[in-house]
Design a protein around this motif. Structure first.
Motif, short mmCIF file in Angstrom:
data_model
loop_
_atom_site.label_atom_id
_atom_site.label_comp_id
_atom_site.label_asym_id
_atom_site.label_seq_id
_atom_site.Cartn_x
_atom_site.Cartn_y
_atom_site.Cartn_z
N GLY A 161 0.78 -1.23 0.00
CA GLY A 161 0.00 0.00 0.00
C GLY A 161 0.81 1.28 0.00
O GLY A 161 0.23 2.36 0.04
N THR A 259 -5.47 -0.91 -1.37
CA THR A 259 -5.06 -0.48 -0.02
C THR A 259 -6.00 0.61 0.47
O THR A 259 -6.29 1.57 -0.26
CB THR A 259 -3.62 0.04 -0.03
OG1 THR A 259 -2.73 -1.01 -0.39
CG2 THR A 259 -3.23 0.57 1.35
N GLY A 261 -6.34 3.38 3.60
CA GLY A 261 -5.57 4.03 4.65
C GLY A 261 -6.40 5.07 5.37
O GLY A 261 -7.37 5.62 4.82
N HIS A 266 -5.34 6.18 0.14
CA HIS A 266 -5.69 4.94 -0.52
C HIS A 266 -4.83 4.75 -1.77
O HIS A 266 -4.25 5.69 -2.31
CB HIS A 266 -7.18 4.93 -0.93
CG HIS A 266 -8.09 5.42 0.15
ND1 HIS A 266 -8.08 4.90 1.43
CD2 HIS A 266 -9.05 6.38 0.14
CE1 HIS A 266 -8.99 5.52 2.17
NE2 HIS A 266 -9.59 6.43 1.40
N TYR A 808 -2.58 1.46 7.36
CA TYR A 808 -2.90 0.98 6.02
C TYR A 808 -3.27 -0.50 6.10
O TYR A 808 -2.59 -1.30 6.75
CB TYR A 808 -1.71 1.13 5.07
CG TYR A 808 -1.24 2.55 4.88
CD1 TYR A 808 -1.79 3.37 3.90
CD2 TYR A 808 -0.22 3.07 5.67
CE1 TYR A 808 -1.35 4.66 3.71
CE2 TYR A 808 0.23 4.36 5.49
CZ TYR A 808 -0.34 5.16 4.52
OH TYR A 808 0.09 6.43 4.33
N SER A 810 -4.11 -3.72 3.41
CA SER A 810 -3.95 -4.07 2.00
C SER A 810 -4.36 -5.51 1.74
O SER A 810 -4.17 -6.40 2.59
CB SER A 810 -2.49 -3.87 1.56
OG SER A 810 -2.08 -2.55 1.74
#
Length: 842
Positions: A161, A259, A261, A266, A808, A810
């Motif tokens: 990510g 991902t 976040g 993102h 994050y 992912s």
């Protein structure tokens, strides 16, 4: 070609051994036998058939464990070891993450033959390969080569990510500041290569490119602190080569990653590959969004009619508090085709395009008090919008005449555009008006184009030597159309406009030569360059005259043509396959470009004006480095001692006038020296635990006496870091990283240092087809930048804190399957679309 250079210089120390024959007689010493033997072959992964790069081959005496000589495999898994004494030997082949293999009986004699082909040696991985598209390899994250350090980051959990800039924060020797600028051993003048090739982009465009590359697409990062004459000489600190992942097996495969976040951070990416015997097609695309705030506070004391130490007529104290919020988004697209019409020839066509933008808001409150009891200040509100786009089009060709006998050609056309708008509104104190204000706007519409043409030729010589020749031309031009508009409550609008054009043509040729002398390896080379540069201001004559007056000049055209020579030399000594030394020398250059030479005055902050200096000279650096690597079963230790001396050092320079306005520009200082020590240690306990520690300390001395008698700095700087990776029960992987930047002193101030930690955890599901990960950056929220700046009549200190703690999550899905190809592997140097020939040493 880097691997071949490593093989050229990696020879084991010939030893003198005496062993008894069964009849009690003595056989001749190894040194008494003719060293005319040669063994060669290839090393592959047993399961996948993929060539194994950097595998070690040790030639041992047949009846005892004495290393006679050795070598390593190149990028295609091939090896060739020469100057072996006549006799009977064994060969031991190994690589970390694989079970070693042995060839028991090698006989070299004039009657039976002095050359022996060991064939294809297949090593068995010591971990189980997945029955999916992705082959899992447990390889060392650190590899020390003759001219570089290689950090394999393909399995770094922090890559999930993140983008390339964020991943580089965890690579030893590299520092990334609050604005994403890279530095190496304290110097920000670093050349960035992607797959061994420089992008046509420069300055902030390169930084934007790194933010647009998904970290999950990066295989390894190479830090080259002492490049040979074969490389472009730009980047006085060295070269940072980012190698992207490539598939060398045949078949179809792909990967999709998303991902999420916190705070709208993102990203997503896709990559796919279709590879056959003669054609390879690849496609990569990614999207990235980053959002965050920045806080800042500073205080500047300014003396009038004197200085801060010897008395003054009056003193002002300017306090500033700022808040900025910025949203950045970008996407990138890359595709390429490799065509191998024969086993000797490869053609490559690649296209890469990137587009990004950012928008931000700013709120700054300034309060100024005077020793005369006067009071002033203003509040500034700002809006910014920036858009950028770039494209690279590549064409490559390679033809192999034989073993290590290669002709390569490469052409690239690059184009980039950028626009920016900064709008400001300032409330001003006024006794005559209740609502005084000042509004202004900076408009910038710029771009650049770049054409690169180059040819490389490599020919093998006796004693495992080689001769390399090359020619390269770089033609580039940039333009910046600047517009400044300003209006206050009662005044008439003030408009300033002009265009800045910068043209640079570089024509270069190089030659390098190298060979072995037993355990010693020697390489020497030189590169000659002719450079033509022209900078020109166009626009309203009054605006140009004002800009020139700021610089103390009258001519709107600046020409700086120069010729330079860049020598390089390497001397290596191999004690055995675990103990190596290398001594290297080179000369590098930092050419002024972009904002450094653009004389347009940035009036966004009326108390802090910024402009470039078109009269800047290039800075030259001569560097000497001694490196050592000691490799044990569980511990690898690399050490580097370095010394660099630089003339015409390019640095930022601040002056404050009698009205309290700070002018920031760039100047050439007389000289700078850096002397330091750098160490990286990696300890490994099987597959379950790996610990990496790194640290560097260096002394920097800068002489700016050409501008002022006491201008300069003299002090120590340094950094340290750690990484701990662990494989837990149930297939969980955990990684923790930390980095410390020590306080340091600069020409006009100090930096207080910082510390940061991050952590990540991941696990594979569905037989490795799905991977989930979770990571936290700067988990204790400690990363901030504190600084001081000072001159004879001013002193300023401040702190900036950019939002750095994010979470994050992912998910990555891999699909498809790759198989070992039926075609021979000596078919060219490109390693996937957009790649480089054997690492792109040019």
């Amino acid at each position: 070609m880097v691997q071949r250079l490593f093989l050229l210089l990696f020879v084991g120390l010939s030893s003198i051994t005496f062993a008894q024959r069964p009849d009690g007689g003595k056989r001749p010493s190894m040194d008494d036998r003719p060293k005319i033997g040669v063994v060669y072959g290839m090393v592959e992964d047993l399961d996948s058939g993929a060539p194994i790069e950097f595998a070690t081959i040790s030639i041992l005496a047949f009846d005892e464990d004495k290393v006679i000589t050795g070598g390593v495999t190149d990028g295609k898994g091939r090896f060739r070891i020469t100057e072996i004494p006549i006799g009977r030997f064994r060969a031991q082949i190994g690589f970390m993450g694989y079970t070693s293999a042995t060839v028991d009986d090698i006989r070299l004699s004039p009657r039976g033959g002095v050359e022996q082909d060991l064939g294809t040696i297949r090593l068995e991985p010591n971990v189980q390969a997945l029955d999916a598209a992705e082959i899992v390899e447990q390889r060392s994250t650190l590899e020390m080569m003759i001219d570089r350090k290689v950090f394999r980051v393909g399995d770094d959990l922090n890559s999930a990510g993140s983008n390339a800039t964020e991943l580089l924060r965890n690579v030893p020797s590299i520092d990334v500041d609050i604005d994403g600028n890279l530095s190496l051993r304290g110097s920000g003048n670093v050349t960035i290569l992607i797959d061994g090739r420089p992008s046509g982009m420069t300055g902030s465009a390169t930084q934007n490119l790194l933010e647009q590359i998904p970290a999950s697409s990066i295989d390894r990062v190479e830090i080259i602190t002492s490049p040979t004459a074969k490389y472009d000489p730009e980047g006085v600190a060295g070269i940072l080569n980012i190698i992207l992942k490539k598939d060398k097996l045949e078949g179809k495969n792909g990967q999709v990653s998303v991902t999420w976040g916190t705070d709208e951070n993102h990203s997503g990416s896709f990559n796919g590959n279709i590879r056959g015997q003669k054609l390879n097609f690849s496609l990569n695309a990614g999207w990235n969004q980053r959002n965050g705030f920045r806080l800042g506070d500073s205080e500047r004391q300014q003396a009038f009619g004197g200085d801060l130490t010897g008395g003054y007529d009056s003193l002002s104290v300017l306090t500033s508090n700022s808040w900025t919020d910025n949203l950045r988004s970008s996407w990138n697209f890359k595709t390429g085709v490799d065509w191998m019409p024969s086993s000797q020839t490869t053609w490559n066509l690649g296209l890469r395009t990137n587009q990004g933008g950012s928008s931000g808001i700013e709120d700054v409150v300034n309060l100024e008090t005077w020793s005369t009891d006067a009071l002033g200040g203003f509040t500034r509100y700002g809006l910014s919008d920036r858009q950028n786009a770039s494209m690279d089009l590549d064409l490559g060709y390679e033809h192999k005449y034989g073993e290590r006998h290669v002709l390569q050609a490469f052409a690239r056309w690059s184009n980039q555009t950028n626009t920016s708008t900064d709008s400001l509104w300032q409330d001003l104190p006024s006794a005559a008006l209740d609502t005084a204000y000042l509004s202004n706007a900076n408009l910038n519409d710029g771009g650049s184009w770049n054409t690169t043409l180059q040819v490389d030729y490599e020919k093998p010589l006796d004693h495992d030597g080689k001769l390399e020749l090359g020619y390269k031309s770089i033609l580039r031009e940039s333009n910046e159309d600047q517009r400044f508009w300003q209006r206050d409550t009662v005044g008439t609008p003030f408009i300033q406009a002009y265009d800045f054009r910068y043209r640079e043509d570089i024509h270069a040729a190089y030659i390098t030569w190298g060979r072995k002398f037993g355990a010693w390896g020697v390489q020497a080379g030189g590169r000659g360059e002719v450079v033509y540069t022209t900078a020109e201001l166009q626009g309203d004559s009054a605006d140009i005259a004002a800009a020139l007056a700021q610089l103390g000049g009258t001519d709107a055209t600046f020409i700086n043509d120069y010729t330079s020579f860049y020598p390089s030399a390497n001397l290596s000594y191999t004690v055995d396959d675990r103990n190596q030394w290398v001594l290297s020398y080179n000369r590098r250059v930092n050419r002024p470009r972009g904002m450094q030479v653009n004389p347009f005055v940035d009036n966004a902050d009326p108390r802090n004006l910024r402009y470039g200096n078109p009269f800047l000279l290039p800075e030259y650096t001569d560097g000497l480095e001694l490196g050592h690597q000691l490799t044990g079963k569980a511990l690898t230790l690399t050490t580097s001692l370095f010394y660099k001396t630089t003339r015409d050092v390019i640095r930022r320079f601040i002056e404050v006038d009698d009205a309290g306005i700070a002018y920031r520009t760039f100047v050439n200082l007389a000289r700078q020296t850096n002397t330091g020590l750098e160490m990286v240690a990696m300890w490994r306990k099987g597959r379950s635990l790996q610990v990496r520690l790194n640290g560097s300390i260096y002394h920097q001395k800068t002489d700016g006496s050409n501008l002022a008698p006491d201008l300069g700095n003299n002090g120590f700087q340094g950094s340290a870091g750690y990484q701990v990776s662990s494989l837990l029960k149930g297939g969980w992987k955990v990684q923790v990283n930390g980095r410390y930047r020590a306080p340091s002193q600069y020409t006009q101030g100090t930096f207080q240092g910082y510390i940061t930690h991050s952590a990540a955890v991941s696990r594979d599901f569905y037989d490795g087809k799905l991977k989930g990960s979770l990571r936290v950056s700067d988990m204790f929220d400690q990363q901030e930048w504190s600084y001081t700046s000072e001159g004879a009549d001013f002193f300023q200190d401040g702190t900036f804190k950019r939002q750095s703690r994010f979470v994050y999550a992912s998910l990555t899905w891999s699909f498809g399957r790759l198989e070992p190809g039926q075609r021979g592997r000596g078919h060219g140097g490109y390693e996937g679309s957009g790649g480089s020939f054997d690492g792109g040493d040019f």
